[in-house]
Design a protein around this motif. Structure first.
Motif, PDB file in Angstrom:
ATOM      1  N   ARG A 113     -29.059 -10.820  65.155  1.00 27.56           N
ATOM      2  CA  ARG A 113     -29.716 -11.860  64.365  1.00 27.56           C
ATOM      3  C   ARG A 113     -30.109 -13.073  65.219  1.00 27.56           C
ATOM      4  O   ARG A 113     -31.152 -13.100  65.820  1.00 27.56           O
ATOM      5  CB  ARG A 113     -28.780 -12.310  63.226  1.00 27.56           C
ATOM      6  CG  ARG A 113     -29.005 -11.684  61.863  1.00 27.56           C
ATOM      7  CD  ARG A 113     -28.926 -10.226  61.801  1.00 27.56           C
ATOM      8  NE  ARG A 113     -29.196  -9.783  60.413  1.00 27.56           N
ATOM      9  CZ  ARG A 113     -29.702  -8.612  60.108  1.00 27.56           C
ATOM     10  NH1 ARG A 113     -29.986  -7.755  61.045  1.00 27.56           N
ATOM     11  NH2 ARG A 113     -29.919  -8.278  58.843  1.00 27.56           N
ATOM     12  N   GLY A 128     -24.305 -11.379  63.379  1.00 29.66           N
ATOM     13  CA  GLY A 128     -24.588 -11.159  61.971  1.00 29.66           C
ATOM     14  C   GLY A 128     -23.333 -11.014  61.135  1.00 29.66           C
ATOM     15  O   GLY A 128     -23.379 -11.132  59.903  1.00 29.66           O
ATOM     16  N   TRP A 159     -27.996 -10.254  53.763  1.00 32.08           N
ATOM     17  CA  TRP A 159     -28.617  -9.628  54.933  1.00 32.08           C
ATOM     18  C   TRP A 159     -27.963 -10.069  56.242  1.00 32.08           C
ATOM     19  O   TRP A 159     -28.558  -9.938  57.304  1.00 32.08           O
ATOM     20  CB  TRP A 159     -30.114  -9.931  54.947  1.00 32.08           C
ATOM     21  CG  TRP A 159     -30.819  -9.264  53.806  1.00 32.08           C
ATOM     22  CD1 TRP A 159     -31.140  -7.941  53.685  1.00 32.08           C
ATOM     23  CD2 TRP A 159     -31.281  -9.889  52.593  1.00 32.08           C
ATOM     24  NE1 TRP A 159     -31.760  -7.703  52.485  1.00 32.08           N
ATOM     25  CE2 TRP A 159     -31.868  -8.880  51.790  1.00 32.08           C
ATOM     26  CE3 TRP A 159     -31.263 -11.196  52.104  1.00 32.08           C
ATOM     27  CZ2 TRP A 159     -32.424  -9.143  50.536  1.00 32.08           C
ATOM     28  CZ3 TRP A 159     -31.801 -11.455  50.858  1.00 32.08           C
ATOM     29  CH2 TRP A 159     -32.381 -10.443  50.098  1.00 32.08           C
ATOM     30  N   ASN A 162     -27.504 -15.255  59.903  1.00 34.00           N
ATOM     31  CA  ASN A 162     -28.606 -15.353  60.873  1.00 34.00           C
ATOM     32  C   ASN A 162     -28.728 -16.817  61.269  1.00 34.00           C
ATOM     33  O   ASN A 162     -29.445 -17.580  60.633  1.00 34.00           O
ATOM     34  CB  ASN A 162     -29.900 -14.837  60.252  1.00 34.00           C
ATOM     35  CG  ASN A 162     -31.046 -14.836  61.244  1.00 34.00           C
ATOM     36  OD1 ASN A 162     -30.866 -15.172  62.410  1.00 34.00           O
ATOM     37  ND2 ASN A 162     -32.226 -14.468  60.796  1.00 34.00           N
ATOM     38  N   GLU A 163     -27.996 -17.211  62.300  1.00 32.56           N
ATOM     39  CA  GLU A 163     -27.980 -18.607  62.711  1.00 32.56           C
ATOM     40  C   GLU A 163     -27.892 -18.682  64.228  1.00 32.56           C
ATOM     41  O   GLU A 163     -27.100 -17.963  64.846  1.00 32.56           O
ATOM     42  CB  GLU A 163     -26.801 -19.345  62.075  1.00 32.56           C
ATOM     43  CG  GLU A 163     -26.762 -20.826  62.377  1.00 32.56           C
ATOM     44  CD  GLU A 163     -25.671 -21.551  61.593  1.00 32.56           C
ATOM     45  OE1 GLU A 163     -25.560 -22.782  61.718  1.00 32.56           O
ATOM     46  OE2 GLU A 163     -24.919 -20.878  60.849  1.00 32.56           O
ATOM     47  N   TYR A 206     -29.407 -18.228  56.111  1.00 32.68           N
ATOM     48  CA  TYR A 206     -30.199 -17.702  57.223  1.00 32.68           C
ATOM     49  C   TYR A 206     -30.888 -18.811  58.035  1.00 32.68           C
ATOM     50  O   TYR A 206     -31.825 -18.538  58.780  1.00 32.68           O
ATOM     51  CB  TYR A 206     -31.251 -16.689  56.736  1.00 32.68           C
ATOM     52  CG  TYR A 206     -30.715 -15.700  55.746  1.00 32.68           C
ATOM     53  CD1 TYR A 206     -30.021 -14.567  56.163  1.00 32.68           C
ATOM     54  CD2 TYR A 206     -30.862 -15.901  54.379  1.00 32.68           C
ATOM     55  CE1 TYR A 206     -29.505 -13.661  55.241  1.00 32.68           C
ATOM     56  CE2 TYR A 206     -30.336 -15.003  53.451  1.00 32.68           C
ATOM     57  CZ  TYR A 206     -29.665 -13.889  53.892  1.00 32.68           C
ATOM     58  OH  TYR A 206     -29.139 -13.002  52.984  1.00 32.68           O
ATOM     59  N   CYS A 207     -30.456 -20.047  57.887  1.00 30.70           N
ATOM     60  CA  CYS A 207     -31.137 -21.177  58.510  1.00 30.70           C
ATOM     61  C   CYS A 207     -30.387 -21.649  59.752  1.00 30.70           C
ATOM     62  O   CYS A 207     -29.167 -21.809  59.722  1.00 30.70           O
ATOM     63  CB  CYS A 207     -31.264 -22.329  57.515  1.00 30.70           C
ATOM     64  SG  CYS A 207     -32.213 -23.729  58.136  1.00 30.70           S
ATOM     65  N   ILE A 250     -33.037 -17.251  50.178  1.00 32.02           N
ATOM     66  CA  ILE A 250     -33.494 -17.112  51.566  1.00 32.02           C
ATOM     67  C   ILE A 250     -34.162 -18.414  51.995  1.00 32.02           C
ATOM     68  O   ILE A 250     -35.208 -18.792  51.460  1.00 32.02           O
ATOM     69  CB  ILE A 250     -34.494 -15.947  51.723  1.00 32.02           C
ATOM     70  CG1 ILE A 250     -33.851 -14.626  51.304  1.00 32.02           C
ATOM     71  CG2 ILE A 250     -34.977 -15.861  53.165  1.00 32.02           C
ATOM     72  CD1 ILE A 250     -34.832 -13.471  51.283  1.00 32.02           C
ATOM     73  N   ALA A 252     -34.849 -19.288  55.587  1.00 29.04           N
ATOM     74  CA  ALA A 252     -34.686 -18.885  56.985  1.00 29.04           C
ATOM     75  C   ALA A 252     -35.345 -19.825  57.983  1.00 29.04           C
ATOM     76  O   ALA A 252     -35.104 -19.700  59.192  1.00 29.04           O
ATOM     77  CB  ALA A 252     -35.254 -17.472  57.166  1.00 29.04           C
TER      78      ALA A 252
END
Length: 318
Positions: A113, A128, A159, A162-163, A206-207, A250, A252
């Motif tokens: 990720r 992830g 999902w 994600n960072e 996800y940010c 989400i 992202a």
């Protein structure tokens, strides 16, 4: 996101990105997370026959992360048989090192990720699975690791986390998404907790966070499942929040910042919203909102007085 099964380097870059040797932070979307890379010697246009292929490499496995380039070396991650690896190449595509770091996300949209952050001869990575890793940059020997979901009582998201790690002075900033310890600052040298913030007590979204320092109260801005929030970088105090719902939670895109203005965007009807920091960064005011630009992934870039991005349901460039 783009699935990476091999890496290609073309003449389009003229290897200008390898000149960024003196930067303190090599990270997601450039040194300031604006998406602007200030190297020179870039081509003004593609050759008629297209950019020349200089080299390629197959065998990275699967992943979505971007590359990080420092001191003539290229760092990227990939997943092979459910395990995550760091790959290090030289400018000519020679594999210099390959390091397995642990289990990676293999449930859906499989692969690695967040992008690696390079800082003060260390390599930082968030998997992830929500594990933060620190390695020595020279040989990828381990320094410390911390499972932020277990340690801060948080759950993974649909999902996978994600960072990309944010480094501010001696702090590594991450967003476990726990109800009590929602965002944390860890000592970048040993992983020990410096402060934690409740934020809005929402899950991560996800940010990768953004650091804003040209205000009275330097702060970290990120997006959790239903809000964009501003956190005092010195102590973790929540300064402000602004509702920013998305039906799939989400968010992202790293916020885009310039001169007191914060632009956020998202898909599935979220659109784009411009906020203005006020009272030294203690609160925000919504300035405008549009549903015409709904950039879900990839982020926005400001050049001059204009912002550029792509849409989701309306698949155009804006």
């Amino acid at each position: 996101m783009t699935m990476i099964k091999h890496i290609l380097i073309t003449g389009l870059f003229s290897f200008s990105c390898f000149l960024a040797y003196a930067q303190e932070n090599i990270q997601w979307r450039g040194t300031d997370r604006s998406g602007i890379y200030r190297e020179d010697n870039l081509l003004n246009k593609w050759p008629d026959e297209g950019p020349a292929l200089l080299w390629s490499y197959e065998g990275l496995g699967e992943g979505h992360s971007s590359v990080a380039i420092d001191k003539g070396k290229i760092y990227v991650t990939g997943m092979i048989d459910s395990d995550g690896y760091i790959f290090v190449f030289d400018e000519k595509g020679k594999l210099l090192n390959k390091k397995k770091y642990g289990k990676e996300w293999d449930k859906n949209y499989v692969g690695t990720r967040g992008t690696i952050t390079l800082n003060d001869d260390k390599v930082y990575l968030i998997s992830g699975m929500g594990v933060i890793y620190c390695f020595n940059q020279q040989d990828l020997s381990p320094v410390w690791q911390r499972n932020m979901l277990n340690d801060f009582n948080a759950q993974n998201i649909e999902w996978g986390i994600n960072e990309s790690p944010l480094i501010i002075d001696d702090k590594l900033i991450a967003t476990p998404g726990g109800k009590i310890q929602n965002m944390v600052a860890l000592n970048k040298l040993n992983g020990e907790l410096i402060w934690s913030s409740e934020g809005e007590k929402e899950q991560a979204a996800y940010c990768s966070p953004l650091y804003i320092e040209d205000v009275e109260i330097p702060q970290i801005v990120t997006r959790t499942s239903g809000h964009i929030i501003g956190i005092d970088a010195s102590n973790g105090k929540k300064l402000w929040s602004h509702a920013n719902p998305h039906k799939y939670a989400i968010h992202a895109n790293t916020p885009l910042y310039h001169d007191g203005m914060i632009l956020i965007s998202g898909g599935s009807g979220t659109g784009a919203t411009m906020l203005q920091l006020q009272n030294g960064g203690r609160n925000v005011k919504e300035i405008w909102k549009t549903d015409k630009l709904e950039n879900l992934l990839g982020g926005l870039v400001k050049i001059g007085d204009y912002v550029y991005g792509s849409g989701e349901s309306n698949k155009n460039w804006f």
